[in-house]
Motif scaffolding. Structure first.
Motif, mmCIF file in Angstrom:
data_model
loop_
_atom_site.group_PDB
_atom_site.id
_atom_site.type_symbol
_atom_site.label_atom_id
_atom_site.label_comp_id
_atom_site.label_asym_id
_atom_site.label_seq_id
_atom_site.Cartn_x
_atom_site.Cartn_y
_atom_site.Cartn_z
ATOM 1 N N PHE A 132 -9.718 1.553 -9.805
ATOM 2 C CA PHE A 132 -10.753 1.719 -8.791
ATOM 3 C C PHE A 132 -11.804 0.619 -8.899
ATOM 4 O O PHE A 132 -12.276 0.085 -7.888
ATOM 5 C CB PHE A 132 -11.418 3.088 -8.941
ATOM 6 C CG PHE A 132 -12.472 3.368 -7.906
ATOM 7 C CD1 PHE A 132 -12.127 3.748 -6.610
ATOM 8 C CD2 PHE A 132 -13.819 3.250 -8.223
ATOM 9 C CE1 PHE A 132 -13.096 3.994 -5.657
ATOM 10 C CE2 PHE A 132 -14.800 3.494 -7.272
ATOM 11 C CZ PHE A 132 -14.433 3.873 -5.984
ATOM 12 N N SER A 133 -12.141 0.246 -10.138
ATOM 13 C CA SER A 133 -13.167 -0.768 -10.364
ATOM 14 C C SER A 133 -12.701 -2.154 -9.942
ATOM 15 O O SER A 133 -13.432 -2.890 -9.278
ATOM 16 C CB SER A 133 -13.571 -0.780 -11.843
ATOM 17 O OG SER A 133 -14.455 -1.835 -12.128
ATOM 18 N N GLN A 134 -11.450 -2.512 -10.317
ATOM 19 C CA GLN A 134 -10.970 -3.869 -10.027
ATOM 20 C C GLN A 134 -10.258 -3.982 -8.676
ATOM 21 O O GLN A 134 -9.926 -5.081 -8.233
ATOM 22 C CB GLN A 134 -10.034 -4.339 -11.146
ATOM 23 C CG GLN A 134 -8.763 -3.523 -11.270
ATOM 24 C CD GLN A 134 -8.003 -3.829 -12.544
ATOM 25 O OE1 GLN A 134 -8.490 -4.498 -13.452
ATOM 26 N NE2 GLN A 134 -6.774 -3.339 -12.625
ATOM 27 N N LYS A 135 -10.015 -2.828 -8.040
ATOM 28 C CA LYS A 135 -9.384 -2.784 -6.708
ATOM 29 C C LYS A 135 -7.963 -3.367 -6.702
ATOM 30 O O LYS A 135 -7.501 -3.872 -5.682
ATOM 31 C CB LYS A 135 -10.249 -3.515 -5.668
ATOM 32 C CG LYS A 135 -11.668 -2.989 -5.564
ATOM 33 C CD LYS A 135 -11.706 -1.502 -5.232
ATOM 34 C CE LYS A 135 -13.139 -0.998 -5.136
ATOM 35 N NZ LYS A 135 -13.214 0.473 -4.955
ATOM 36 N N HIS A 136 -7.285 -3.304 -7.832
ATOM 37 C CA HIS A 136 -5.860 -3.623 -7.897
ATOM 38 C C HIS A 136 -5.272 -2.924 -9.115
ATOM 39 O O HIS A 136 -6.007 -2.403 -9.952
ATOM 40 C CB HIS A 136 -5.624 -5.134 -7.949
ATOM 41 C CG HIS A 136 -6.046 -5.793 -9.223
ATOM 42 N ND1 HIS A 136 -5.290 -5.772 -10.370
ATOM 43 C CD2 HIS A 136 -7.159 -6.524 -9.517
ATOM 44 C CE1 HIS A 136 -5.904 -6.450 -11.319
ATOM 45 N NE2 HIS A 136 -7.041 -6.912 -10.841
ATOM 46 N N THR A 137 -3.945 -2.894 -9.194
ATOM 47 C CA THR A 137 -3.288 -2.152 -10.277
ATOM 48 C C THR A 137 -2.517 -3.061 -11.224
ATOM 49 O O THR A 137 -1.695 -2.591 -12.018
ATOM 50 C CB THR A 137 -2.327 -1.091 -9.694
ATOM 51 O OG1 THR A 137 -1.388 -1.724 -8.816
ATOM 52 C CG2 THR A 137 -3.095 -0.028 -8.935
ATOM 53 N N LEU B 256 -2.278 14.093 -11.970
ATOM 54 C CA LEU B 256 -2.660 12.755 -12.408
ATOM 55 C C LEU B 256 -1.704 11.694 -11.871
ATOM 56 O O LEU B 256 -2.128 10.611 -11.457
ATOM 57 C CB LEU B 256 -2.697 12.704 -13.936
ATOM 58 C CG LEU B 256 -3.781 13.562 -14.601
ATOM 59 C CD1 LEU B 256 -3.551 13.639 -16.105
ATOM 60 C CD2 LEU B 256 -5.165 13.018 -14.298
ATOM 61 N N ASN B 257 -0.413 12.000 -11.871
ATOM 62 C CA ASN B 257 0.573 11.037 -11.374
ATOM 63 C C ASN B 257 0.397 10.775 -9.881
ATOM 64 O O ASN B 257 0.573 9.646 -9.416
ATOM 65 C CB ASN B 257 1.990 11.537 -11.657
ATOM 66 C CG ASN B 257 2.327 11.516 -13.137
ATOM 67 O OD1 ASN B 257 1.763 10.749 -13.900
ATOM 68 N ND2 ASN B 257 3.245 12.368 -13.546
ATOM 69 N N VAL B 258 0.060 11.815 -9.129
ATOM 70 C CA VAL B 258 -0.188 11.647 -7.698
ATOM 71 C C VAL B 258 -1.341 10.675 -7.471
ATOM 72 O O VAL B 258 -1.272 9.783 -6.615
ATOM 73 C CB VAL B 258 -0.497 13.009 -7.032
ATOM 74 C CG1 VAL B 258 -1.104 12.808 -5.648
ATOM 75 C CG2 VAL B 258 0.771 13.838 -6.911
ATOM 76 N N LEU B 259 -2.400 10.810 -8.251
ATOM 77 C CA LEU B 259 -3.570 9.937 -8.091
ATOM 78 C C LEU B 259 -3.207 8.473 -8.344
ATOM 79 O O LEU B 259 -3.627 7.583 -7.602
ATOM 80 C CB LEU B 259 -4.685 10.382 -9.038
ATOM 81 C CG LEU B 259 -5.363 11.719 -8.717
ATOM 82 C CD1 LEU B 259 -6.364 12.094 -9.799
ATOM 83 C CD2 LEU B 259 -6.052 11.661 -7.362
ATOM 84 N N VAL B 260 -2.425 8.217 -9.403
ATOM 85 C CA VAL B 260 -2.063 6.834 -9.723
ATOM 86 C C VAL B 260 -1.137 6.248 -8.655
ATOM 87 O O VAL B 260 -1.301 5.088 -8.241
ATOM 88 C CB VAL B 260 -1.409 6.746 -11.114
ATOM 89 C CG1 VAL B 260 -0.932 5.324 -11.389
ATOM 90 C CG2 VAL B 260 -2.388 7.177 -12.203
ATOM 91 N N ALA C 82 -2.331 2.145 -2.223
ATOM 92 C CA ALA C 82 -3.559 1.737 -1.534
ATOM 93 C C ALA C 82 -3.964 0.304 -1.879
ATOM 94 O O ALA C 82 -4.482 -0.424 -1.023
ATOM 95 C CB ALA C 82 -4.690 2.701 -1.881
ATOM 96 N N TYR C 83 -3.721 -0.135 -3.127
ATOM 97 C CA TYR C 83 -4.147 -1.460 -3.570
ATOM 98 C C TYR C 83 -2.995 -2.471 -3.591
ATOM 99 O O TYR C 83 -3.104 -3.509 -4.242
ATOM 100 C CB TYR C 83 -4.766 -1.375 -4.971
ATOM 101 C CG TYR C 83 -6.016 -0.534 -5.046
ATOM 102 C CD1 TYR C 83 -6.986 -0.573 -4.049
ATOM 103 C CD2 TYR C 83 -6.239 0.304 -6.142
ATOM 104 C CE1 TYR C 83 -8.131 0.202 -4.124
ATOM 105 C CE2 TYR C 83 -7.388 1.073 -6.230
ATOM 106 C CZ TYR C 83 -8.331 1.021 -5.219
ATOM 107 O OH TYR C 83 -9.463 1.784 -5.304
ATOM 108 N N TRP C 84 -1.904 -2.167 -2.910
ATOM 109 C CA TRP C 84 -0.702 -3.007 -2.975
ATOM 110 C C TRP C 84 -1.001 -4.476 -2.650
ATOM 111 O O TRP C 84 -0.621 -5.381 -3.390
ATOM 112 C CB TRP C 84 0.351 -2.454 -2.020
ATOM 113 C CG TRP C 84 1.709 -3.062 -2.202
ATOM 114 C CD1 TRP C 84 2.174 -4.225 -1.679
ATOM 115 C CD2 TRP C 84 2.777 -2.517 -2.981
ATOM 116 N NE1 TRP C 84 3.470 -4.448 -2.061
ATOM 117 C CE2 TRP C 84 3.866 -3.422 -2.860
ATOM 118 C CE3 TRP C 84 2.932 -1.367 -3.751
ATOM 119 C CZ2 TRP C 84 5.087 -3.201 -3.481
ATOM 120 C CZ3 TRP C 84 4.155 -1.153 -4.370
ATOM 121 C CH2 TRP C 84 5.206 -2.051 -4.246
ATOM 122 N N GLY C 85 -1.672 -4.719 -1.542
ATOM 123 C CA GLY C 85 -1.974 -6.089 -1.133
ATOM 124 C C GLY C 85 -2.886 -6.801 -2.106
ATOM 125 O O GLY C 85 -2.649 -7.967 -2.461
#
Length: 277
Positions: A200-205, A251-255, A261-264
């Motif tokens: 959430f902080s870095q806006k990517h995974t 928890l898995n659903v959230l990740v 959401a952050y794919w791009g």
């Protein structure tokens, strides 16, 4: 390099030793099962009486088939994550706290299932994933720079602590055994919260694998079903195991939602990291 090679050997010995000791203690499934998933009664219903609408048999057969599918899937469960790490040659976006907590999360509940005499097919994936989590920690250390990598003493302490914890949990007084699934759920939450917060902080995974997390979500959903219906789980342990699975699903659903959401932004972040090499 010599010290790092010693650490490799210690981790391999710890992982293999733990796997063999736990596998030795595991309760194997009912040998009367036909083709590993049919009880004698259900086998007769299906193949002698051609009765395919028996609800109890459908639930039982589905549960046992899911059991085997989950365990089989567990062997490749973390493979996409490992491939991502090896291809990137970096551990961008991975939280060390989350990786350590992943190891801690799978240990108590595995011991709990063994203590309660549950069939191995009802929890076998926990052992397989536990081993993989340890190996991912090993890879994480390997791909860290020399300045970022923990000291040899710190890395040595991890397998020793894990072995000691396993022995301690296995010898808990009977009246305290029930806390083990709760401890696993707590560690599971502690492993996911840093990851969710960091994403959430870095806006990517980062190098997190969608395939791994999607499989993990599917596995936790399937295991929730089998935990509710499988007869190989003791009556006393069932509520605690089901509760732990509900926590895991949430928890898995959230990740998974974050990865989508952050794919791009994730693709951009990895591309930028590669340019800086």
């Amino acid at each position: 390099m010599f010290r790092l090679n010693i650490q490799y050997s210690l981790l391999v010995v710890a992982v293999v030793g733990s796997f063999l000791s736990v596998a030795h203690a595991a309760k194997l499934p009912d040998p009367s099962l036909k083709l590993f998933i049919f009880t004698p009664e259900c086998f007769t219903n299906y193949f002698d009486d051609f009765n395919f609408l028996d609800i109890d048999c459908l639930k039982t057969t589905a549960s046992k088939a899911i059991n085997l599918g989950i365990i089989a899937g567990a062997f490749v469960f973390k493979l996409p994550q490992v491939i991502n790490m090896v291809r990137a040659g970096k551990v961008t976006g991975l939280s060390p706290t989350a990786l350590y907590m992943d190891v801690a999360a799978f240990l108590p509940v595995t011991v709990y299932n063994i203590i309660n005499g549950n069939d191995f097919v009802t929890y076998g994936e926990l052992l397989v994933i536990l081993v993989q989590n340890v190996l991912i920690v090993f890879l994480y250390w390997y791909y860290l720079s020399a300045e970022e990598r923990p000291s040899f003493g710190t890395m040595l302490a991890l397998p020793i602590l894990a072995a000691g914890t396993t022995i301690g949990l296995s010898n808990l007084p009977a009246e305290w055994v029930w806390i083990l699934p709760g401890v696993s759920s707590l560690f599971n939450i502690m492993s996911r919260i840093p990851t969710i917060a960091q994403n959430f902080s870095q806006k990517h995974t980062g190098v997190m694998s969608f395939s791994t997390w999607f499989l993990q979500l599917g596995g936790s959903l399937g295991r929730t079903f089998t935990s509710l219906h499988e007869k190989g789980i003791s009556k006393e342990s069932r509520p605690y195991i089901v509760g732990g699975q509900v926590v895991a699903v949430t928890l898995n659903v959230l990740v998974v939602i974050q990865i989508i959401a952050y794919w791009g932004e994730t693709k951009k972040a990895l591309a930028n990291a590669k340019k800086k090499e």
